[in-house]
Design a protein around this motif. Structure first.
Motif, PDB file in Angstrom:
ATOM      1  N   PHE A   1      -5.950   9.305 -29.148  1.00 19.12           N
ATOM      2  CA  PHE A   1      -6.503   9.119 -27.811  1.00 19.12           C
ATOM      3  C   PHE A   1      -7.327   7.842 -27.769  1.00 19.12           C
ATOM      4  N   GLN A   2      -7.584   7.382 -26.568  1.00 19.14           N
ATOM      5  CA  GLN A   2      -8.485   6.251 -26.384  1.00 19.14           C
ATOM      6  C   GLN A   2      -9.609   6.670 -25.443  1.00 19.14           C
ATOM      7  N   GLN A   3     -10.774   6.070 -25.641  1.00 19.22           N
ATOM      8  CA  GLN A   3     -11.786   6.233 -24.606  1.00 19.22           C
ATOM      9  C   GLN A   3     -11.201   5.569 -23.371  1.00 19.22           C
ATOM     10  N   HIS A   4     -11.005   6.354 -22.310  1.00 18.09           N
ATOM     11  CA  HIS A   4     -10.013   5.974 -21.307  1.00 18.09           C
ATOM     12  C   HIS A   4     -10.339   4.686 -20.563  1.00 18.09           C
ATOM     13  N   ILE A   5     -11.495   4.597 -19.924  1.00 12.96           N
ATOM     14  CA  ILE A   5     -11.686   3.405 -19.108  1.00 12.96           C
ATOM     15  C   ILE A   5     -13.146   3.260 -18.721  1.00 12.96           C
ATOM     16  N   VAL A   6     -13.575   2.030 -18.572  1.00 15.17           N
ATOM     17  CA  VAL A   6     -14.823   1.747 -17.890  1.00 15.17           C
ATOM     18  C   VAL A   6     -14.422   1.242 -16.508  1.00 15.17           C
ATOM     19  N   ASN A   7     -15.362   0.706 -15.771  1.00 13.36           N
ATOM     20  CA  ASN A   7     -15.014   0.246 -14.429  1.00 13.36           C
ATOM     21  C   ASN A   7     -13.816  -0.696 -14.476  1.00 13.36           C
ATOM     22  N   GLY A   8     -12.853  -0.463 -13.603  1.00 17.26           N
ATOM     23  CA  GLY A   8     -11.655  -1.283 -13.583  1.00 17.26           C
ATOM     24  C   GLY A   8     -10.722  -0.825 -12.484  1.00 17.26           C
ATOM     25  N   TRP A   9      -9.538  -1.417 -12.429  1.00 16.97           N
ATOM     26  CA  TRP A   9      -8.597  -1.171 -11.343  1.00 16.97           C
ATOM     27  C   TRP A   9      -7.352  -0.445 -11.843  1.00 16.97           C
ATOM     28  N   ALA A  10      -6.813   0.426 -10.979  1.00 19.99           N
ATOM     29  CA  ALA A  10      -5.498   1.029 -11.180  1.00 19.99           C
ATOM     30  C   ALA A  10      -4.712   0.821  -9.896  1.00 19.99           C
ATOM     31  N   THR A  11      -3.385   0.768  -9.990  1.00 24.59           N
ATOM     32  CA  THR A  11      -2.540   0.476  -8.836  1.00 24.59           C
ATOM     33  C   THR A  11      -1.453   1.523  -8.686  1.00 24.59           C
ATOM     34  N   THR A  12      -1.260   1.990  -7.452  1.00 23.31           N
ATOM     35  CA  THR A  12      -0.172   2.908  -7.118  1.00 23.31           C
ATOM     36  C   THR A  12       0.798   2.183  -6.191  1.00 23.31           C
ATOM     37  N   VAL A  13       2.047   2.038  -6.613  1.00 28.07           N
ATOM     38  CA  VAL A  13       3.060   1.332  -5.830  1.00 28.07           C
ATOM     39  C   VAL A  13       3.786   2.332  -4.937  1.00 28.07           C
ATOM     40  N   LEU A  14       3.979   1.972  -3.673  1.00 28.90           N
ATOM     41  CA  LEU A  14       4.697   2.817  -2.731  1.00 28.90           C
ATOM     42  C   LEU A  14       6.157   2.380  -2.646  1.00 28.90           C
ATOM     43  N   LYS A  15       7.060   3.360  -2.692  1.00 29.68           N
ATOM     44  CA  LYS A  15       8.486   3.051  -2.584  1.00 29.68           C
ATOM     45  C   LYS A  15       8.878   2.845  -1.121  1.00 29.68           C
ATOM     46  N   ALA A  16       9.999   2.160  -0.931  1.00 30.73           N
ATOM     47  CA  ALA A  16      10.509   1.910   0.417  1.00 30.73           C
ATOM     48  C   ALA A  16      10.796   3.227   1.137  1.00 30.73           C
ATOM     49  N   ILE A  17      10.663   3.212   2.452  1.00 25.79           N
ATOM     50  CA  ILE A  17      10.919   4.389   3.296  1.00 25.79           C
ATOM     51  C   ILE A  17      12.047   4.052   4.254  1.00 25.79           C
ATOM     52  N   ASN A  18      13.141   4.792   4.155  1.00 28.06           N
ATOM     53  CA  ASN A  18      14.335   4.525   4.962  1.00 28.06           C
ATOM     54  C   ASN A  18      14.768   3.066   4.853  1.00 28.06           C
ATOM     55  N   GLY A  19      14.662   2.538   3.657  1.00 28.76           N
ATOM     56  CA  GLY A  19      15.091   1.175   3.410  1.00 28.76           C
ATOM     57  C   GLY A  19      14.106   0.101   3.829  1.00 28.76           C
ATOM     58  N   GLU A  20      12.949   0.494   4.379  1.00 23.88           N
ATOM     59  CA  GLU A  20      11.950  -0.469   4.830  1.00 23.88           C
ATOM     60  C   GLU A  20      10.764  -0.491   3.862  1.00 23.88           C
ATOM     61  N   PRO A  21      10.175  -1.667   3.628  1.00 19.95           N
ATOM     62  CA  PRO A  21       8.987  -1.719   2.765  1.00 19.95           C
ATOM     63  C   PRO A  21       7.881  -0.833   3.317  1.00 19.95           C
ATOM     64  N   ALA A  22       7.133  -0.200   2.434  1.00 24.91           N
ATOM     65  CA  ALA A  22       6.059   0.707   2.820  1.00 24.91           C
ATOM     66  C   ALA A  22       4.723  -0.013   2.693  1.00 24.91           C
ATOM     67  N   PHE A  23       4.050  -0.220   3.829  1.00 23.55           N
ATOM     68  CA  PHE A  23       2.772  -0.921   3.846  1.00 23.55           C
ATOM     69  C   PHE A  23       1.660   0.084   4.149  1.00 23.55           C
ATOM     70  N   PRO A  24       0.779   0.372   3.191  1.00 24.40           N
ATOM     71  CA  PRO A  24      -0.275   1.355   3.417  1.00 24.40           C
ATOM     72  C   PRO A  24      -1.313   0.866   4.414  1.00 24.40           C
ATOM     73  N   GLN A  25      -1.795   1.808   5.223  1.00 24.69           N
ATOM     74  CA  GLN A  25      -2.832   1.521   6.208  1.00 24.69           C
ATOM     75  C   GLN A  25      -4.070   2.366   5.868  1.00 24.69           C
ATOM     76  N   GLY A  26      -4.459   3.275   6.766  1.00 18.79           N
ATOM     77  CA  GLY A  26      -5.634   4.082   6.550  1.00 18.79           C
ATOM     78  C   GLY A  26      -5.472   5.078   5.416  1.00 18.79           C
ATOM     79  N   LEU A  27      -6.596   5.461   4.809  1.00 20.65           N
ATOM     80  CA  LEU A  27      -6.623   6.361   3.663  1.00 20.65           C
ATOM     81  C   LEU A  27      -7.587   7.507   3.941  1.00 20.65           C
ATOM     82  N   ALA A  28      -7.276   8.689   3.400  1.00 18.07           N
ATOM     83  CA  ALA A  28      -8.173   9.837   3.558  1.00 18.07           C
ATOM     84  C   ALA A  28      -7.986  10.789   2.394  1.00 18.07           C
ATOM     85  N   ALA A  29      -9.103  11.291   1.864  1.00 18.30           N
ATOM     86  CA  ALA A  29      -9.043  12.295   0.806  1.00 18.30           C
ATOM     87  C   ALA A  29      -8.700  13.643   1.421  1.00 18.30           C
TER      88      ALA A  29
END
Length: 340
Positions: A1-29
């Motif tokens: 195992f590794q000590q996982h992370i200190v402050n930093g960035w992670a990225t989630t890529v969105l797949k195309a929707i109905n053949g169109e690029p997916a551009f994220p807008q608003g976010l909510a938990a």
């Protein structure tokens, strides 16, 4: 195992929707330790569920969603940015079943929030930019407009009242539509609004000559223009973070970053460079990290605030036997899921 992370960035890529690029807008938990995103995909869009292991499930809808909020029964409510026409709000179940309500002839380019009356509140602006107001829609689809200026930002205050701004003033009114106060803030174009850990209202904006500012208004109506830490900072979205600080997306020329402000000391903190120029939408996730997105970037970036520690760091497990690993994380109390 590794000590996982200190402050930093992670990225989630969105797949195309109905053949169109997916551009994220608003976010909510959302519930069950999941994140949701409103996604623009050409002439239509989707709502996307993002699990904490970065698996994404998208549900196509017929409108182009912009901002997003949750109802108490866990349906999603979204404002739209283009299709069919500006001025549509949609209720969408977590499996993508959509119901549309036409509520205004103008634009709904501000946030949508669940109010103390369990209805949804949102700022409106006419197509000519000269009038607007505050819209309210209940869960049955009944709509009401409280006329006013070209409103841009809105939040539910720590006093339970509706707070909003139109570029010259910040206002407050009750959830019954009774005006409580008008607080001049000068010439400003607002981009975001939130409630700080000190209970005050904070709004980000720019004056018409481009001077960036951060406005603070107490619930008693005391207005302070805090400026920004650097004269070239252009603050955009703003949220109150799990650490008690205000977090803002900000930009200068082609660079985007996160900017912090401490409501207790009334001081700005260091800047953190963001990937992909992620600067338009910002939310605190169910993992107590900061989630950011920007139109035309087909990914969502997560700024990780907490350090994870594992003990032991290394061991051997004979086949057929088990072992225990203690996992701890600073400033976080939530659910852990084993993914591997």
């Amino acid at each position: 195992f590794q000590q996982h992370i200190v402050n930093g960035w992670a990225t989630t890529v969105l797949k195309a929707i109905n053949g169109e690029p997916a551009f994220p807008q608003g976010l909510a938990a959302g519930p069950n330790h999941k994140m949701w995103a409103a996604v623009d995909a050409g002439s239509a869009g989707a709502i996307s569920l993002i699990r904490m292991d970065q698996k994404v499930t998208s549900y196509p809808i017929s409108v182009q969603p912009n901002f997003i909020a949750f109802e108490s029964d866990q349906n999603l409510w979204v404002t739209t940015i283009g299709n069919p026409m500006p001025g549509t709000i949609s209720r969408v179940t977590q499996t993508g079943v959509e119901t549309d309500f036409t509520v205004a002839p103008g634009y709904l380019f501000g946030d949508i929030v669940n109010g103390p009356d369990d209805a949804f509140w949102f700022p409106e602006c006419s197509t000519d930019g000269k009038s607007g107001g505050i819209g309210r829609i209940d869960t049955s689809g009944s709509y009401m407009l409280y006329p006013g200026g070209c409103d841009q930002v809105l939040v539910i205050g720590s006093d339970g009242n509706i707070w909003f701004g139109d570029g010259a003033n910040i206002y407050s009114m009750t959830a019954q539509g009774v005006p409580l106060g008008t607080f001049p803030v000068g010439d400003s174009m607002f981009f975001g609004m939130t409630v700080g850990s000190d209970g005050a209202i904070y709004a980000t904006g720019n004056t018409t000559d481009g001077t960036p500012n951060l406005i603070r208004v107490t619930t008693s109506g005391v207005v302070t223009n805090l400026g920004t830490d650097h004269e070239f900072d252009r603050p955009n979205a703003i949220v109150s973070g799990p650490d008690g600080n205000l977090w803002m997306t900000a930009s200068y020329r082609r660079h985007s970053y996160l900017l912090t402000f401490n409501p207790t000391t009334q001081s700005f903190g260091p800047r953190t460079v963001a990937p992909n120029n992620s600067s338009d939408f910002l939310a605190v996730g169910p993992d107590s990290n900061l989630w950011v997105s920007k139109p035309f970037a087909t990914s969502i970036d997560t700024y990780l605030l907490h350090a994870i520690t594992l003990a032991p760091m290394k061991f051997m497990v004979p086949i057929g036997q088990s072992a225990s690993v203690d996992v701890s994380e600073t400033n976080y109390a939530g659910h852990w899921t084993a993914v591997a």
